[in-house]
Design a protein around this motif. Structure first.
Motif, mmCIF file in Angstrom:
data_model
loop_
_atom_site.group_PDB
_atom_site.id
_atom_site.type_symbol
_atom_site.label_atom_id
_atom_site.label_comp_id
_atom_site.label_asym_id
_atom_site.label_seq_id
_atom_site.Cartn_x
_atom_site.Cartn_y
_atom_site.Cartn_z
ATOM 1 N N LEU A 90 39.171 59.120 36.403
ATOM 2 C CA LEU A 90 40.242 58.932 37.378
ATOM 3 C C LEU A 90 40.075 57.571 38.040
ATOM 4 C CD1 LEU A 90 40.157 62.419 39.150
ATOM 5 C CD2 LEU A 90 41.657 61.687 37.322
ATOM 6 N N ILE A 91 41.163 56.830 38.132
ATOM 7 C CA ILE A 91 41.161 55.542 38.833
ATOM 8 C C ILE A 91 41.895 55.765 40.149
ATOM 9 C CG2 ILE A 91 41.800 53.111 38.737
ATOM 10 C CD1 ILE A 91 39.980 54.001 36.414
ATOM 11 N N GLN A 92 41.202 55.556 41.248
ATOM 12 C CA GLN A 92 41.795 55.792 42.567
ATOM 13 C C GLN A 92 42.742 54.661 42.939
ATOM 14 O OE1 GLN A 92 41.529 58.472 44.614
ATOM 15 N NE2 GLN A 92 43.010 57.454 45.919
ATOM 16 N N LEU A 93 43.926 55.020 43.364
ATOM 17 C CA LEU A 93 44.902 54.070 43.870
ATOM 18 C C LEU A 93 44.857 54.071 45.387
ATOM 19 C CD1 LEU A 93 47.918 54.921 41.535
ATOM 20 C CD2 LEU A 93 46.224 53.097 41.254
ATOM 21 N N PRO A 94 45.238 53.004 46.048
ATOM 22 C CA PRO A 94 45.789 51.781 45.504
ATOM 23 C C PRO A 94 44.701 50.865 44.960
ATOM 24 C CG PRO A 94 45.659 51.579 47.881
ATOM 25 C CD PRO A 94 45.202 52.982 47.520
ATOM 26 N N LEU A 95 45.106 50.025 44.006
ATOM 27 C CA LEU A 95 44.207 49.007 43.469
ATOM 28 C C LEU A 95 44.413 47.714 44.242
ATOM 29 C CD1 LEU A 95 44.768 49.610 39.655
ATOM 30 C CD2 LEU A 95 42.786 50.285 41.008
ATOM 31 N N PRO A 96 43.390 46.855 44.301
ATOM 32 C CA PRO A 96 43.591 45.545 44.915
ATOM 33 C C PRO A 96 44.719 44.808 44.193
ATOM 34 C CG PRO A 96 41.259 45.948 44.557
ATOM 35 C CD PRO A 96 42.016 47.048 43.855
ATOM 36 N N LYS A 97 45.403 43.924 44.897
ATOM 37 C CA LYS A 97 46.573 43.228 44.346
ATOM 38 C C LYS A 97 46.277 42.420 43.092
ATOM 39 C CE LYS A 97 49.098 43.053 48.690
ATOM 40 N NZ LYS A 97 49.981 44.135 48.421
ATOM 41 N N HIS A 98 45.066 41.871 43.000
ATOM 42 C CA HIS A 98 44.750 41.041 41.825
ATOM 43 C C HIS A 98 44.553 41.883 40.594
ATOM 44 C CE1 HIS A 98 40.704 42.239 42.991
ATOM 45 N NE2 HIS A 98 40.280 41.866 41.809
ATOM 46 N N GLU A 125 35.446 43.651 34.459
ATOM 47 C CA GLU A 125 34.361 44.539 34.902
ATOM 48 C C GLU A 125 34.810 46.003 34.899
ATOM 49 O OE1 GLU A 125 31.723 42.921 38.368
ATOM 50 O OE2 GLU A 125 33.773 42.157 38.643
ATOM 51 N N VAL A 126 35.992 46.230 35.437
ATOM 52 C CA VAL A 126 36.498 47.598 35.536
ATOM 53 C C VAL A 126 36.781 48.163 34.144
ATOM 54 C CG1 VAL A 126 38.339 49.056 36.457
ATOM 55 C CG2 VAL A 126 37.399 47.195 37.852
ATOM 56 N N LEU A 127 37.399 47.364 33.282
ATOM 57 C CA LEU A 127 37.685 47.836 31.928
ATOM 58 C C LEU A 127 36.406 48.124 31.147
ATOM 59 C CD1 LEU A 127 40.732 45.613 30.933
ATOM 60 C CD2 LEU A 127 40.725 48.070 31.431
ATOM 61 N N GLN A 128 35.371 47.327 31.353
ATOM 62 C CA GLN A 128 34.085 47.594 30.694
ATOM 63 C C GLN A 128 33.540 48.952 31.124
ATOM 64 O OE1 GLN A 128 31.703 44.139 31.680
ATOM 65 N NE2 GLN A 128 32.329 43.047 29.829
ATOM 66 N N ALA A 129 33.646 49.246 32.410
ATOM 67 C CA ALA A 129 33.176 50.549 32.899
ATOM 68 C C ALA A 129 34.000 51.683 32.292
ATOM 69 C CB ALA A 129 33.241 50.596 34.420
ATOM 70 N N ILE A 130 35.302 51.506 32.243
ATOM 71 C CA ILE A 130 36.166 52.539 31.657
ATOM 72 C C ILE A 130 35.795 52.770 30.194
ATOM 73 C CG2 ILE A 130 38.543 53.070 30.954
ATOM 74 C CD1 ILE A 130 39.414 51.578 33.572
ATOM 75 N N PRO A 171 33.432 46.514 44.228
ATOM 76 C CA PRO A 171 33.923 45.757 45.380
ATOM 77 C C PRO A 171 35.394 45.376 45.164
ATOM 78 C CG PRO A 171 32.528 44.364 44.025
ATOM 79 C CD PRO A 171 32.443 45.758 43.453
ATOM 80 N N LYS A 172 36.083 45.048 46.255
ATOM 81 C CA LYS A 172 37.516 44.740 46.141
ATOM 82 C C LYS A 172 37.794 43.510 45.291
ATOM 83 C CE LYS A 172 37.639 42.311 50.544
ATOM 84 N NZ LYS A 172 38.183 42.336 51.902
ATOM 85 N N ASP A 173 36.783 42.655 45.087
ATOM 86 C CA ASP A 173 36.992 41.461 44.269
ATOM 87 C C ASP A 173 36.496 41.641 42.829
ATOM 88 O OD1 ASP A 173 34.296 41.506 44.864
ATOM 89 O OD2 ASP A 173 34.159 39.390 45.407
ATOM 90 N N ALA A 174 36.276 42.873 42.423
ATOM 91 C CA ALA A 174 35.847 43.137 41.037
ATOM 92 C C ALA A 174 36.919 42.647 40.072
ATOM 93 C CB ALA A 174 35.599 44.626 40.830
ATOM 94 N N SER A 175 36.478 42.105 38.969
ATOM 95 C CA SER A 175 37.435 41.600 37.983
ATOM 96 C C SER A 175 37.971 42.738 37.121
ATOM 97 C CB SER A 175 36.770 40.548 37.091
ATOM 98 O OG SER A 175 35.836 41.163 36.224
ATOM 99 N N ILE A 231 37.957 51.087 43.536
ATOM 100 C CA ILE A 231 37.878 49.632 43.607
ATOM 101 C C ILE A 231 38.359 49.217 44.990
ATOM 102 C CG2 ILE A 231 38.591 47.450 42.569
ATOM 103 C CD1 ILE A 231 39.384 49.308 40.089
ATOM 104 N N GLY A 232 37.474 48.604 45.743
ATOM 105 C CA GLY A 232 37.846 48.166 47.077
ATOM 106 C C GLY A 232 37.313 49.086 48.152
ATOM 107 N N ASP A 233 37.820 48.860 49.369
ATOM 108 C CA ASP A 233 37.272 49.577 50.512
ATOM 109 C C ASP A 233 38.357 50.201 51.390
ATOM 110 O OD1 ASP A 233 38.327 47.229 51.457
ATOM 111 O OD2 ASP A 233 36.470 46.491 52.344
ATOM 112 N N ASN A 234 39.415 50.697 50.750
ATOM 113 C CA ASN A 234 40.471 51.385 51.481
ATOM 114 C C ASN A 234 39.867 52.633 52.122
ATOM 115 O OD1 ASN A 234 42.552 53.613 51.654
ATOM 116 N ND2 ASN A 234 43.888 51.870 51.238
ATOM 117 N N PRO A 235 39.922 52.750 53.456
ATOM 118 C CA PRO A 235 39.262 53.874 54.134
ATOM 119 C C PRO A 235 39.730 55.248 53.647
ATOM 120 C CG PRO A 235 39.915 52.219 55.735
ATOM 121 C CD PRO A 235 40.528 51.820 54.423
#
Length: 102
Positions: A94-102, A76-81, A69-73, A39-43
């Motif tokens: 596996l959920i890659q960290l870090p997650l966006p702050k929201h 949305e993520v829970l539905q995918a899981i 995208p970093k603004d995914a709700s 989730i997001g675009d952390n390089p």
């Protein structure tokens, strides 16, 4: 006393063992499946998840790299899981960290 750890050597040994286990499962008609969710675009996370995906494929596993995208709700993520959790061909999520702050 100092212990020097050779990470590359250990990774190579673990991958060889994993590949053998995957081959045994494949012989039984089972292909281990893994999903990595980014989730997001952390390089650093982009590189890390891409490498996880490639390694899993090299070991003979089914591998899915799911990007949001970093603004995914959260919804949305829970539905995918939940979707992947209900998929009998997926054995790890596996959920890659870090997650966006929201």
């Amino acid at each position: 006393m100092t212990n020097i750890i050779d990470g590359r050597k250990i990774a190579k040994e673990l991958n060889a063992k994993t590949k053998k286990r995957v081959e045994k499962l494949n012989a039984q008609g089972i292909t281990p499946g893994i999903v990595v969710i980014l989730i997001g675009d952390n390089p650093a996370s982009i590189i890390y998840t891409r490498n996880k995906h490639r390694t899993a494929e090299k070991l003979g596993m089914k591998s899915i790299l799911r990007k949001f995208p970093k603004d995914a709700s959260q919804t949305e993520v829970l539905q995918a899981i939940h979707h992947y959790n209900d998929d009998p061909t997926i054995h790890a999520i596996l959920i890659q960290l870090p997650l966006p702050k929201h």
